[in-house]
Design a protein around this motif. Sequence first.
Motif, PDB file in Angstrom:
ATOM      1  N   UNK A 284       0.836  -1.199   0.000  1.00 44.44           N
ATOM      2  CA  UNK A 284       0.000   0.000   0.000  1.00 44.44           C
ATOM      3  C   UNK A 284       0.871   1.249   0.000  1.00 44.44           C
ATOM      4  N   UNK A 285       1.885   1.260   0.844  1.00 44.65           N
ATOM      5  CA  UNK A 285       2.785   2.419   0.921  1.00 44.65           C
ATOM      6  C   UNK A 285       3.513   2.650  -0.407  1.00 44.65           C
ATOM      7  N   UNK A 286       3.914   1.554  -1.103  1.00 46.16           N
ATOM      8  CA  UNK A 286       4.554   1.695  -2.421  1.00 46.16           C
ATOM      9  C   UNK A 286       3.585   2.316  -3.420  1.00 46.16           C
ATOM     10  N   UNK A 287       2.336   1.870  -3.414  1.00 46.93           N
ATOM     11  CA  UNK A 287       1.337   2.414  -4.338  1.00 46.93           C
ATOM     12  C   UNK A 287       1.093   3.897  -4.081  1.00 46.93           C
TER      13      UNK A 287
ATOM     14  N   UNK B 148       1.925   9.504  -5.658  1.00 43.37           N
ATOM     15  CA  UNK B 148       2.452  10.829  -5.319  1.00 43.37           C
ATOM     16  C   UNK B 148       3.548  11.272  -6.274  1.00 43.37           C
ATOM     17  N   UNK B 149       4.324  10.330  -6.786  1.00 48.61           N
ATOM     18  CA  UNK B 149       5.403  10.700  -7.701  1.00 48.61           C
ATOM     19  C   UNK B 149       4.935  10.736  -9.160  1.00 48.61           C
ATOM     20  N   UNK B 150       3.683  10.357  -9.396  1.00 51.99           N
ATOM     21  CA  UNK B 150       3.131  10.427 -10.746  1.00 51.99           C
ATOM     22  C   UNK B 150       3.418   9.230 -11.628  1.00 51.99           C
ATOM     23  N   UNK B 151       3.921   8.135 -11.077  1.00 45.78           N
ATOM     24  CA  UNK B 151       4.210   6.939 -11.867  1.00 45.78           C
ATOM     25  C   UNK B 151       2.950   6.107 -12.033  1.00 45.78           C
TER      26      UNK B 151
ATOM     27  N   UNK C 283       6.165   2.025 -12.585  1.00 48.45           N
ATOM     28  CA  UNK C 283       6.564   1.666 -11.254  1.00 48.45           C
ATOM     29  C   UNK C 283       7.247   0.298 -11.234  1.00 48.45           C
ATOM     30  N   UNK C 284       6.784  -0.633 -12.088  1.00 40.56           N
ATOM     31  CA  UNK C 284       7.388  -1.979 -12.136  1.00 40.56           C
ATOM     32  C   UNK C 284       8.748  -1.920 -12.805  1.00 40.56           C
TER      33      UNK C 284
END
Length: 124
Positions: A106-109, A114-117, A122-123
């Motif tokens: 969840x924190x990664x998502x 937030x970073x716009x990825x 992201x992968x």
Amino acid sequence: MKRITYAGGSLITGSAVAEALLTFATGVAGDAGSVAVEIPVLESDGTTTTHTLLLGPGTQIDVSDADPLSAEDEEARLFPVPDLPQIGIVAVSKPSLQAEKDAAAFNREVANIESGLNEEEARG
């Protein structure tokens, strides 16, 4: 039987209930919080009902003798001693391994959002 004077009124309950309540209230007095407890009470019409008392560090209770019933009537039929909560114990549980993994995902998502990825970026 015992008469409990509490918050300007009085209640009649069994001797064992009054003793348990006094012991419990003494423990609450040393704790920083308040707790609600339910006790069986003899009403003026002869019925037994449950009353909830709020006990805290400043609670004042007076206990005196009242018209007696037999010990069997007090304990078994009319005034069973209630299960009172433990005082000052806070349960803290460690999260399961799966809960920790779910929280990390969840924190990664959230960080990706937030970073716009997007998912593919992201992968990476």
